[in-house]
Write a protein that holds these residues in place. Structure first.
Motif, PDB file in Angstrom:
ATOM      1  N   GLY A  62       0.823  -1.213   0.000  1.00 53.38           N
ATOM      2  CA  GLY A  62       0.000   0.000   0.000  1.00 53.38           C
ATOM      3  C   GLY A  62       0.853   1.256   0.000  1.00 53.38           C
ATOM      4  O   GLY A  62       0.635   2.184  -0.795  1.00 53.38           O
ATOM      5  N   THR A  63       1.840   1.286   0.894  1.00 55.60           N
ATOM      6  CA  THR A  63       2.723   2.450   0.985  1.00 55.60           C
ATOM      7  C   THR A  63       3.455   2.664  -0.340  1.00 55.60           C
ATOM      8  O   THR A  63       3.536   3.780  -0.857  1.00 55.60           O
ATOM      9  N   TYR A  64       3.939   1.555  -0.896  1.00 56.38           N
ATOM     10  CA  TYR A  64       4.671   1.645  -2.161  1.00 56.38           C
ATOM     11  C   TYR A  64       3.754   2.133  -3.279  1.00 56.38           C
ATOM     12  O   TYR A  64       4.167   2.891  -4.159  1.00 56.38           O
ATOM     13  N   MET A  65       2.462   1.709  -3.233  1.00 61.23           N
ATOM     14  CA  MET A  65       1.540   2.032  -4.316  1.00 61.23           C
ATOM     15  C   MET A  65       1.073   3.477  -4.301  1.00 61.23           C
ATOM     16  O   MET A  65       0.383   3.908  -5.227  1.00 61.23           O
ATOM     17  N   LEU A  66       1.472   4.220  -3.255  1.00 63.60           N
ATOM     18  CA  LEU A  66       1.193   5.667  -3.253  1.00 63.60           C
ATOM     19  C   LEU A  66       1.800   6.291  -4.504  1.00 63.60           C
ATOM     20  O   LEU A  66       1.346   7.324  -5.002  1.00 63.60           O
ATOM     21  N   LYS A  67       2.835   5.635  -5.007  1.00 60.21           N
ATOM     22  CA  LYS A  67       3.507   6.044  -6.235  1.00 60.21           C
ATOM     23  C   LYS A  67       2.553   5.973  -7.437  1.00 60.21           C
ATOM     24  O   LYS A  67       2.649   6.768  -8.368  1.00 60.21           O
ATOM     25  N   TYR A  68       1.641   4.974  -7.425  1.00 57.81           N
ATOM     26  CA  TYR A  68       0.725   4.794  -8.555  1.00 57.81           C
ATOM     27  C   TYR A  68      -0.611   5.499  -8.354  1.00 57.81           C
ATOM     28  O   TYR A  68      -1.228   5.932  -9.303  1.00 57.81           O
ATOM     29  N   PHE A  69      -1.093   5.522  -7.083  1.00 57.50           N
ATOM     30  CA  PHE A  69      -2.410   6.088  -6.828  1.00 57.50           C
ATOM     31  C   PHE A  69      -2.275   7.350  -5.984  1.00 57.50           C
ATOM     32  O   PHE A  69      -1.799   7.271  -4.848  1.00 57.50           O
ATOM     33  N   PRO A  70      -2.695   8.477  -6.510  1.00 53.67           N
ATOM     34  CA  PRO A  70      -2.572   9.728  -5.738  1.00 53.67           C
ATOM     35  C   PRO A  70      -3.410   9.662  -4.450  1.00 53.67           C
ATOM     36  O   PRO A  70      -2.997  10.170  -3.413  1.00 53.67           O
ATOM     37  N   ASP A  71      -4.558   8.966  -4.524  1.00 56.87           N
ATOM     38  CA  ASP A  71      -5.444   8.853  -3.369  1.00 56.87           C
ATOM     39  C   ASP A  71      -4.933   7.759  -2.432  1.00 56.87           C
ATOM     40  O   ASP A  71      -4.828   6.604  -2.819  1.00 56.87           O
ATOM     41  N   TRP A  72      -4.597   8.075  -1.160  1.00 56.75           N
ATOM     42  CA  TRP A  72      -3.991   7.069  -0.278  1.00 56.75           C
ATOM     43  C   TRP A  72      -4.941   5.916   0.037  1.00 56.75           C
ATOM     44  O   TRP A  72      -4.525   4.775   0.197  1.00 56.75           O
ATOM     45  N   GLN A  73      -6.273   6.220   0.111  1.00 54.10           N
ATOM     46  CA  GLN A  73      -7.207   5.136   0.398  1.00 54.10           C
ATOM     47  C   GLN A  73      -7.160   4.087  -0.706  1.00 54.10           C
ATOM     48  O   GLN A  73      -7.135   2.893  -0.462  1.00 54.10           O
ATOM     49  N   GLU A  74      -7.144   4.582  -1.942  1.00 52.40           N
ATOM     50  CA  GLU A  74      -7.111   3.675  -3.082  1.00 52.40           C
ATOM     51  C   GLU A  74      -5.816   2.860  -3.083  1.00 52.40           C
ATOM     52  O   GLU A  74      -5.814   1.661  -3.337  1.00 52.40           O
ATOM     53  N   ALA A  75      -4.714   3.525  -2.798  1.00 54.32           N
ATOM     54  CA  ALA A  75      -3.415   2.840  -2.774  1.00 54.32           C
ATOM     55  C   ALA A  75      -3.436   1.697  -1.763  1.00 54.32           C
ATOM     56  O   ALA A  75      -3.046   0.562  -2.072  1.00 54.32           O
ATOM     57  N   TYR A  76      -3.925   1.972  -0.544  1.00 55.27           N
ATOM     58  CA  TYR A  76      -3.933   0.923   0.478  1.00 55.27           C
ATOM     59  C   TYR A  76      -4.960  -0.161   0.182  1.00 55.27           C
ATOM     60  O   TYR A  76      -4.755  -1.321   0.503  1.00 55.27           O
ATOM     61  N   LEU A  77      -6.123   0.232  -0.454  1.00 53.10           N
ATOM     62  CA  LEU A  77      -7.102  -0.788  -0.854  1.00 53.10           C
ATOM     63  C   LEU A  77      -6.443  -1.783  -1.821  1.00 53.10           C
ATOM     64  O   LEU A  77      -6.502  -3.004  -1.640  1.00 53.10           O
ATOM     65  N   HIS A  78      -5.770  -1.220  -2.839  1.00 59.01           N
ATOM     66  CA  HIS A  78      -5.079  -2.077  -3.801  1.00 59.01           C
ATOM     67  C   HIS A  78      -3.986  -2.902  -3.117  1.00 59.01           C
ATOM     68  O   HIS A  78      -3.832  -4.094  -3.366  1.00 59.01           O
TER      69      HIS A  78
END
Ligand SMILES: [K+]
Ligand SMILES: [K+]
Lengths: 448, 448
Positions: A149-165
């Protein structure tokens, strides 16, 4: 076999425990997924689809005759994730329990490791074990989810979406469920080696077997001088050996084809990930149909072998494959017994490993013959589907949705057998035989 | 395995005897077929073709990378027939000899049957056995030739031609060589059920195993009260069972396809003959490429099983298959031992039968993966060729001549392994191991 015979004297035979759990889980799963809130109203939903999806989810295979994305609602996704979790962990718990508690010959040490004792062949022992496994798996999933999730902040600007993924990917990888919410597995991250590395790690932790995880935990956090059991050594070495062997095999077999114009690191990660996912994961970073027939056949072999026993995976299991190879080597050298890491392998386990492989080959081959007669697909498409179902891997060359009803039933049966394991399946099929008290003279037969 | 270990103490280990004979026979065969009088001057003849044809003839397979008809002269045909005769009978003799003489635990009765005694593990014993086998096989061939020749007067006005065709067909069927001088196997006799019946009988007599023939002879001509040995019972029942099972399977799998508009008796004979020929014969009454993929896959299974041990055929052998099935059934019922016809099967034979099957599956599967990478053919074409070579059957979907050199080498290796048998192959590969005097503690492993 002495032990199996004795087990049958218990009311709760191991085969019965596991098969009963499986049937209950599938029934509950069918009911849950058929709830109106789980499905989009416009989506078609026949009984065979419900059965197929439920068996696929309970056996954490991931094959599907319908589009998960178009059939289920968001609550439906959560229900599916829940079924995956309990499908994977449930049978993992039961098979570990059966092995640990009912087989009393096991050493005191292993018993102590898993905090179980001689008299725990009852419900409270089972609940204890389930609790331990749940805690361990959820801990792994949370750690994986946080990292991804933390790493995916790079792909998703929205933190909720990043952590969901991140969390969904972590759960899907750890349970080896093979489902995704990207709509295209891990293909969007085909060039992100960090995400792939974490996924491979999570897939491995799910598929390497619970007893190994417990021993690893003991070694890392409690006792540096812990001597690993023979089982842990055999299964870990085989697991990692197959990962390396699979990677090299895929690289070689497709070197003139899929890997032809790719840089080495890209080729390496494609091969490594696809090798890793054949253990039982079913995620992929590419459309595997791009591989040549030869590579696909090789992947069939890898899926057929599958994961470790007492894990979330299927197939004949890594230990079976390892004992087969080692015993054949010793047999050719004329040895009477099989010695490994200064331990002697029990003869009953060797015979069992040989029987498991032959029965599995027979089941997969007969299934392939029947599917070749009833389905309009090529042989490699059918063989790949059969191996994937038996290995509860979930990779496919895209024929699942177009199978006939008979075809779907065969794949359902293969996922079931792959998940409960050949030994359980055989004991389920066989009726108890009263051992004869008399003995006939022995007579030799010419073999091979 | 105790016995195998002991055998290795002899200078002449059974694996060495058989493999040495095989290599000498192939070398002699290459030399004979390369004689200028054997070949038409215009025909191409490379080393790999010479090697392939020789291995195919010595192993009585019948696969060929060249056109037999266009490459050899009439003396060449006779040389080929001679090689077939000695290829088939030679290894049949040696494997019977090894079983009978070196395995001293065999009953006195079997020993008396084959007129051999404890001290005959020498050249004179071998020559005796060879003489017996030769007499028996040649007697069968002459009887078959006379029947077929006389009957063929119906087709050939010239009696010499009729008997030439009759005798050649009889030799080809009895040795399971699979060659023909019609240029198109038995296709011209596709509707002559008498010729097919006689051919099936001859194929069976060649492939059912020498020890069975000897026992049958004793029963018919000497002693009506003869009790058949366990080996004879198991192999005969399996052989005939496979014939029936194969016929029904082929009929069912192609019922909507090749057999669709055929009368029942025609369908039945097509299925019966093609089932019979998969035991190891390789003759056919039709172009098997007309069958559906599903039937072809089923035939792959039948060819893979192959003929009886100590016969002219290959594959894993009927006894291996029978013990596998029986043991799996008993294993599922939790039985400790395998009882058959009031005899107990030796545990070493059960383990051996399991190992043989697994090694054979591995060898065929790996060969298929390699051929899929190197050859431009479909998977079913490759799998059929591999099974045919391993079962020394000689049926083909027509790809043999177009294989690459590497492909030809793999098929050569498969014919070799199929003919000498997996047990001999394994003992050939393995080096002697000095059994350790110490013993490690036994530790259990989770299987499947
Ligand atoms: K999976
Ligand atoms: K043949």
């Amino acid at each position: 076999m002495r032990i199996d015979v004795r087990l049958r004297k218990h009311k709760l035979s191991p085969a019965k425990i596991i098969v009963t759990y499986y049937f209950i889980a599938v029934t509950v799963s069918i009911l849950l997924l058929s709830l109106p809130l789980a499905r989009r109203p416009e989506a078609e939903w026949t009984f065979i689809d419900a059965l197929f999806t439920s068996v696929s989810a309970v056996s954490v295979t991931g094959l599907s005759t319908i589009s998960i994305k178009d059939t289920f609602t968001t609550p439906g996704y959560f229900i599916l994730a829940f079924i995956l979790q309990f499908g994977g962990i449930g049978i993992m718990t039961l098979s570990t329990f059966v092995w640990l508690v009912l087989r009393r010959r096991i050493g005191l040490k292993e018993r102590r490791l898993i905090m179980t004792d001689q008299n725990q062949s009852n419900l409270s022992g089972l609940v204890n074990l389930l609790k331990q496994i749940l805690i361990l798996i959820i801990a792994i999933e949370i750690a994986g989810g946080l990292i991804l999730g933390t790493y995916m902040l790079k792909y998703f600007p929205d933190w909720q979406e990043a952590y969901l993924h991140g969390f969904f990917a972590s759960v899907s990888a750890t349970t080896n469920g093979g489902f995704d919410i990207t709509g295209q597995s891990l293909i969007p991250f085909a060039k992100d080696y960090f995400i792939q590395f974490i996924n491979i790690l999570l897939l491995t932790l799910g598929a390497i077997g619970f007893p190994v995880l417990i021993e690893l935990k003991t070694y890392l956090f409690h006792e540096k001088r812990h001597r690993f059991t023979l089982f842990a050594k055999v299964t870990s070495i085989t697991f990692l050996g197959l990962l390396a062997f699979g990677t090299i095999g895929i690289l070689l077999l497709d070197s003139q084809h899929f890997f032809k114009d790719k840089p080495w690191h890209e080729s390496f990660f494609y091969a490594l990930f696809q090798s890793s996912t054949t253990r039982s994961g079913g995620l992929s970073t590419m459309d595997v149909a791009q591989f040549s027939d030869s590579t696909l056949l090789f992947m069939c072999l890898l899926m057929f072998i599958g994961a470790s026993p007492s894990s979330v995976g299927g197939g004949i299991r890594t230990t079976t494959f390892a004992l087969n190879l080692l015993f054949i080597y010793h047999f050719a050298r004329g040895a009477k017994s099989l010695k490994l890491f200064k331990r002697e392998v029990h003869e009953a386990d060797i015979i069992k490993s040989l029987v498991v492989t032959i029965v599995a080959v027979m089941i997969c081959f007969v299934s392939t013959i029947i599917l070749a007669a009833t389905e309009p697909f090529t042989l490699i498409e059918i063989l790949f589907e059969v191996s994937s179902a038996f290995g509860t891997t979930g990779l496919s060359l895209g024929i699942t949705a177009d199978l006939s009803t008979l075809g779907k039933c065969i794949i359902i049966l293969l996922m079931f057998i792959g998940r409960i394991g050949i030994v359980t399946f055989l004991l389920m099929m066989g009726k108890k035989e009263i051992e004869a008290n008399y003995k006939y003279p022995t007579e030799r037969i010419i073999i091979g």
